[in-house]
Every structure is written in C-alpha cells, then in structure tokens.
Enzyme design. Sequence first.
Site, short mmCIF file in Angstrom:
data_model
loop_
_atom_site.label_atom_id
_atom_site.label_comp_id
_atom_site.label_asym_id
_atom_site.label_seq_id
_atom_site.Cartn_x
_atom_site.Cartn_y
_atom_site.Cartn_z
N GLY A 159 0.83 -1.20 0.00
CA GLY A 159 0.00 0.00 0.00
C GLY A 159 0.86 1.25 0.00
CB CYS A 160 0.18 4.70 -1.10
SG CYS A 160 -1.49 4.93 -0.44
CE1 TYR A 161 -1.41 8.16 4.16
CE2 TYR A 161 -3.29 6.68 3.99
CZ TYR A 161 -2.78 7.97 4.05
OH TYR A 161 -3.63 9.05 3.99
CB THR A 163 5.36 2.24 0.11
OG1 THR A 163 4.77 1.10 -0.51
CG2 THR A 163 6.68 2.55 -0.57
CB SER A 164 5.45 6.60 3.04
OG SER A 164 4.38 6.50 3.95
#
Length: 353
Positions: A159-161, A163-164
Amino acid sequence: MQPKFYADSDLMIDAAIVGASGYSGAELLRILNLHPGVTVRAVTGRQAAGKRVDELYPVFSGDVELTFDEVQDLRPGDIEVVFIALPSGEAMTIVPSLLDSGTRVVDLGGDFRLPAPGVYEEFYHHTHSAPGLLPEAVYGLPEIHESRIRDARLVANPGCYPTSVELALLPALVNRLIEPDGIVVNSLSGVSGAGRSASLEMSFAELNENVRAYKIGSHQHLPEITSVLERAAGFPVSVSFVPHLVPITRGIYTTIHADLRTSTTDEAVFQCFESFYHDAPFVRVRNSVPQIKDVVYTNYCDLYCTVEPRTQKLILVSVIDNLVKGAAGQAIQNMNIMFDLPQETGLKGKDHR
C-alpha cells in the site's frame, strides 16, 4: 550494453491492466507505455468497457489505441503478466484463474498483503475467498524482498502509506536503533489515494483549504505496516498510525517519532540508513528535509533522519508519490524483478517527471 530483450520485439513482455480506468491503473498505463520492454495488450474497466482509452483519458490520444474490455473478456493465455488495480475484495475473485492459466500477477490492492484471512476480514470487512493463496503471495517491497519477488507467481504490491512508513522504519528497527514500542506515525496524503470514484467527502468544496485525519486506529494499512516490520525485525512492534487527507492531488508526506535505544548522532544514523539502502535504486537518503514536489511523478522514496537531543527521539521523514512508488511505479519495479530486468527499467528518465 543493452540485453537482447530490448532488440527483439518477440521477447517483449505482454501485459494487461485490470482496472485501468482508475488512477493507479491509468498511471500504470502511462509508465508502461514508455517502458522499452513491455507491450500492453489489453486493459479492462467495468464502467468504461467499450470506450477507447483516449476517450476517458485524452492525454493518451495518439499514443494508446486500446479500448477498455470487460474483465471476463481478458484472454490470460496470451498475457505474461497481469496488473490488477481494483478495490479490495475484487482481485481475489480473478487471481486463482489467472494463476491457473500460467499468467503472473501483480496485485495493487490489499487482497494478498496480509498473512491471515482473519486479519484481512477484520480490517477490509470482506470474507477472503482465496485464503489458500495467502502463503504463496510475496509482499512486493523490493528493498527487502527482491530474491523472493524474482520467483513469485503472485506479488502483493504494498500500500502507499505502508511503503512510506516501512521504508523509513526498517533500517532503524533492523539495526535496533529505536525502541519497538510507542512509535508514532503521521501521514499526509493527496486525494488521489482515495481512488477515482466520486463522493461528497472527496469533493473540491470539502477538501480545499482543509486538512482532515481519518480512520484513526482502524486504517486497513495498519496491520500491513505492523506485520511487515515485525517479520523484518524479528520482534513485536507497536505503531500508532494516523493518516490525513490534504488538498493536493498526489504525494504522501510521513513523519515518524521513535525513542532511541541508546544515545547516537545524526551522522551515525545517516550512515546506518545509507548502508541499508546502498543497493536500493529508488531510495534516496537526504541531508535536508525532503518535500513532496521532490518526488512527484517519480518512483523515488526520499528519506530524512535526525536525532532530537532534548528528547532522545529519532525523527524520520519519508516522502513518496502515492501513485508511483506507492502504487504503479512499485508494481512495475516488481515486474522488472520478476522478468530479470534491471529494477530501474522504464522508471527513470526525463519522461517520468
């Protein structure tokens, strides 16, 4: 010297995008259209079926001649890799048949990211219809799972969150720089992360000149973050995660506070992060605080780390484009690994800014 792959059109990877009418799917098409080793043979979109791609997205006019199909019209026997960019609960219904046909799959949704169906059902509110594939699915974070991704039939794109957050915390946890408890994460996301479907709360009037926290303590990415960090570190990890929507189109800006185990310096932490990501082509450890505009339309994750001497906390900043490193770009990075291409193929260069 370029591999023969690029010179022989018969060796091009034949790809399809399921859910190409959404933001992540369209971003996949944008990047794959520039990839020297891929031909996109088919795209699907339920509500867009029968329309030309450039009718829905005029930016592709003159470059893409495809028409959206229904997913049931996809012929997986003619495709080597299928990217799935669908809402949670939908990929699991088509992945088994794709794998049975011999097609490899990169799923950009959340259906195969979690190790246990019970956890999936708690946070995604669906019954998992393909739990037997969960042990086989490889979590597609290339910075730590490259060898497993290479041989995978099914890759669960992070997911995007997550990954960060994961890229920021992994060096500190694996090297035991920080305490595993009491980690505080705040992430700010552009509104494209919510998808292309219309809703009142995502309208311009609701979001403009506004910031809003949401799903505090219950976001579906929380167990993904925790499970990945725990498997990598080898011990339990406790994370408080609060996501926010901000009035920008793309980008995620994450700040993290964690207690140091022992006193250290900025220089020592920087060297730890630099060493951890020495061979990671898309992670840049920065000497200055990064901004979202530094990474938009790129597959980079920019990291910054500093020690706050007064509180002995490690403060981390992580910045990505949610549609690229947080979705389509990372999916293509995974595909490159699966087909023995350099990770950077089709993901670097002036055309991607």
